[in-house]
Design a protein around this motif. Structure first.
Motif, PDB file in Angstrom:
ATOM      1  N   LEU A   1      37.562  10.530  56.481  1.00  0.00           N
ATOM      2  CA  LEU A   1      38.372  10.841  55.307  1.00  0.00           C
ATOM      3  C   LEU A   1      37.487  11.501  54.256  1.00  0.00           C
ATOM      4  CD1 LEU A   1      40.300   7.443  55.040  1.00  0.00           C
ATOM      5  CD2 LEU A   1      41.296   9.629  55.721  1.00  0.00           C
ATOM      6  N   ASP A   2      37.884  12.702  53.810  1.00  0.00           N
ATOM      7  CA  ASP A   2      37.158  13.298  52.701  1.00  0.00           C
ATOM      8  C   ASP A   2      37.593  12.639  51.397  1.00  0.00           C
ATOM      9  OD1 ASP A   2      39.632  14.381  52.049  1.00  0.00           O
ATOM     10  OD2 ASP A   2      39.113  16.410  52.702  1.00  0.00           O
ATOM     11  N   GLY A   3      36.998  13.050  50.287  1.00  0.00           N
ATOM     12  CA  GLY A   3      37.282  12.405  49.012  1.00  0.00           C
ATOM     13  C   GLY A   3      38.746  12.391  48.640  1.00  0.00           C
ATOM     14  N   PRO A   4      39.434  13.551  48.638  1.00  0.00           N
ATOM     15  CA  PRO A   4      40.859  13.539  48.278  1.00  0.00           C
ATOM     16  C   PRO A   4      41.711  12.681  49.214  1.00  0.00           C
ATOM     17  CG  PRO A   4      39.970  15.755  48.102  1.00  0.00           C
ATOM     18  CD  PRO A   4      38.894  14.916  48.732  1.00  0.00           C
TER      19      PRO A   4
ATOM     20  N   SER B   1      41.502   9.415  38.420  1.00  0.00           N
ATOM     21  CA  SER B   1      41.070   9.002  39.748  1.00  0.00           C
ATOM     22  C   SER B   1      41.551   7.594  40.067  1.00  0.00           C
ATOM     23  CB  SER B   1      39.543   9.035  39.845  1.00  0.00           C
ATOM     24  OG  SER B   1      39.101   8.426  41.040  1.00  0.00           O
ATOM     25  N   PRO B   2      42.029   7.349  41.291  1.00  0.00           N
ATOM     26  CA  PRO B   2      42.350   5.973  41.688  1.00  0.00           C
ATOM     27  C   PRO B   2      41.151   5.030  41.636  1.00  0.00           C
ATOM     28  CG  PRO B   2      43.330   7.547  43.210  1.00  0.00           C
ATOM     29  CD  PRO B   2      42.399   8.322  42.331  1.00  0.00           C
ATOM     30  N   PHE B   3      39.935   5.582  41.653  1.00  0.00           N
ATOM     31  CA  PHE B   3      38.766   4.721  41.489  1.00  0.00           C
ATOM     32  C   PHE B   3      38.713   4.127  40.087  1.00  0.00           C
ATOM     33  CE2 PHE B   3      36.917   6.804  45.301  1.00  0.00           C
ATOM     34  CZ  PHE B   3      36.460   5.667  45.955  1.00  0.00           C
ATOM     35  N   ASP B   4      39.365   4.760  39.123  1.00  0.00           N
ATOM     36  CA  ASP B   4      39.421   4.243  37.761  1.00  0.00           C
ATOM     37  C   ASP B   4      40.717   3.470  37.555  1.00  0.00           C
ATOM     38  OD1 ASP B   4      36.960   5.423  37.104  1.00  0.00           O
ATOM     39  OD2 ASP B   4      37.933   7.341  36.702  1.00  0.00           O
ATOM     40  N   SER B   5      40.916   2.477  38.406  1.00  0.00           N
ATOM     41  CA  SER B   5      42.080   1.604  38.361  1.00  0.00           C
ATOM     42  C   SER B   5      41.623   0.239  38.867  1.00  0.00           C
ATOM     43  CB  SER B   5      43.197   2.148  39.265  1.00  0.00           C
ATOM     44  OG  SER B   5      42.832   2.033  40.627  1.00  0.00           O
TER      45      SER B   5
ATOM     46  N   ASP C   1      46.796  11.102  43.681  1.00  0.00           N
ATOM     47  CA  ASP C   1      45.472  11.423  43.172  1.00  0.00           C
ATOM     48  C   ASP C   1      45.640  12.537  42.144  1.00  0.00           C
ATOM     49  OD1 ASP C   1      42.762  11.653  42.800  1.00  0.00           O
ATOM     50  OD2 ASP C   1      42.411  12.823  44.625  1.00  0.00           O
ATOM     51  N   TRP C   2      46.023  12.145  40.910  1.00  0.00           N
ATOM     52  CA  TRP C   2      46.349  13.127  39.881  1.00  0.00           C
ATOM     53  C   TRP C   2      45.094  13.746  39.287  1.00  0.00           C
ATOM     54  CZ3 TRP C   2      49.003   8.203  38.641  1.00  0.00           C
ATOM     55  CH2 TRP C   2      50.307   8.154  39.162  1.00  0.00           C
ATOM     56  N   PRO C   3      45.136  15.009  38.903  1.00  0.00           N
ATOM     57  CA  PRO C   3      43.978  15.637  38.265  1.00  0.00           C
ATOM     58  C   PRO C   3      43.549  14.874  37.020  1.00  0.00           C
ATOM     59  CG  PRO C   3      45.618  17.293  38.851  1.00  0.00           C
ATOM     60  CD  PRO C   3      46.263  15.955  39.078  1.00  0.00           C
ATOM     61  N   GLY C   4      42.282  14.537  36.978  1.00  0.00           N
ATOM     62  CA  GLY C   4      41.744  13.846  35.808  1.00  0.00           C
ATOM     63  C   GLY C   4      41.987  12.358  35.780  1.00  0.00           C
TER      64      GLY C   4
END
Length: 377
Positions: free
Chosen positions: A28-31, A47-51, A42-45
């Motif tokens: 799996l790539d990043g997106p 990131s699901p990592f910031d949840s 995965d909305w621009p600006g």
């Protein structure tokens, strides 16, 4: 993390994950990875990592990739890619400590592990859950006259559940119509009338009459029925998936099949009510736990266990796509439940022996009692 006999019991317990999906077998790539971390996008600006779930992955999953806790997202993704999909999946599945999986095979927009492949990777056992909407849509795709649809669907569903390893059926009525349905079994004439327009137009099964027919067919099949409730992706209309909207249908079907309410958030208290007043209703908070993470798992479990009989709570991860969710779901369940039960033991609201029984019931034995694996496979 907690300590004590309740924690140790749950830590050592081989869980029964009564509802989950396969994992992606390719890199799996990043997106692609980020898209699987969220029920949104995965909305621009943003990131699901910031949840909460993204933070939980970086905190609790990074060490299994030989990274420090809270590793930055890009380092996490790079290390995961270096290890490869198989090794990353193997590590997370092993860490989950699950002994049995019940795998919903009905949602496969991309290649996922089969139940057998998942079991082999985790050194566990696996069984299948048949998604009934898929069966109905396959019947329609084969070509059928409206007057024959009802019986053809019933026959196809019966064949599907007779396959080796099938232990339950599932409906995603929550996504298609919601639960504010006429609870009565539709007549043959009603099914024929509703089937005509659907078969002519094609697409997903979303006609209320045909969804009712599907749910009543599930009753006739006699296997446990899993129902998605509450939290899901943007197809959900949240006000229509409160499980208490099923109350009249549950009255009509009382004494028949086990009905397992999946996920439930934010309706875990409503689901608890149904489990408290209907003999054959059970609940879990799978999916919810890895999204809230270990930090909030105890609070969610405390709400569902306010009135739920202790033989009615089951464990599930509802992991899909990324194996991290198997690990996070199991970790959040073990830590949340052990912390909750130990707190009650310390307050003398619960004996230690009762706490240990409840932990084992919820983590494995309740699922074994509902699905009766040895009798059905």
């Amino acid at each position: 993390m907690g300590a004590g006999p309740v924690h140790d019991t749950l830590a050592a317990l081989r869980l029964v994950d009564h509802h989950c999906h396969g994992v992606v077998t390719t890199g799996l790539d990043g997106p692609a990875f980020r898209s699987l971390l969220t029920e949104g996008a995965d909305w621009p600006g943003i990131s699901p990592f910031d949840s909460p779930v993204g933070v939980a992955v970086r905190r609790h999953c990074a060490p299994l990739l030989d990274l420090p806790r809270h590793a930055p997202a890009e380092e996490y993704l790079a290390r995961r890619a270096d290890l490869g999909a198989h090794e990353a999946n193997r590590r997370f599945l092993a860490a989950a400590g699950t002994g049995l999986f019940c795998v919903d095979t009905g949602f496969t927009p991309q290649r996922l592990t089969t139940p057998g492949e998942l079991a082999a990777m985790a050194d566990a056992g696996a069984f299948e859950v048949v998604r009934l909407e898929n069966v109905a849509e396959a019947v329609a795709a084969e070509g059928v006259e409206p007057g024959e649809y009802g019986e053809r669907f019933r026959a196809a569903a019966e064949r599907a559940v007779r396959r080796p390893g099938v232990v339950a059926v599932k409906s995603v009525a929550a996504y298609r119509t919601g639960f504010a349905l006429d609870p009565a079994r539709p007549s043959d004439a009603e099914v024929t009338a509703a089937a005509g327009p659907w078969l002519a137009s094609g697409g997903r099964l979303a006609d209320p009459v045909l969804v009712r027919h599907l749910l009543w067919t599930a009753v006739d099949l006699g296997l446990p029925l899993q129902l998605h409730t509450g939290f899901g992706d943007a197809d959900i209309r949240m006000h229509r998936v409160d499980p208490t909207l099923l109350t009249d249908w549950l009255h009509l079907t009382a004494g028949t099949i086990p009905v397992l309410l999946l996920h439930c958030w934010p309706y875990q208290r409503q689901a608890a009510y149904l489990a408290a007043v209907f003999e054959r209703v059970y609940v879990d908070v799978g999916l919810t736990l890895h999204y809230v993470g270990p930090a909030r798992a105890r609070a969610v479990l405390a709400e569902v266990l306010e009135i739920t009989p202790f033989r009615k709570l089951l464990y599930s991860s509802d992991a899909y796509g990324v194996a991290e969710f198997y690990h996070l779901g199991a970790l959040a369940f073990r830590e949340g439940l052990s912390g909750l039960l130990q707190e009650r033991v310390d307050a003398d609201e619960l004996s230690l022996s009762d706490a240990l029984r409840i932990a084992t019931w919820a983590g494995a034995d309740n699922a074994r009692q509902v699905y009766r694996f040895s009798a059905t496979t």
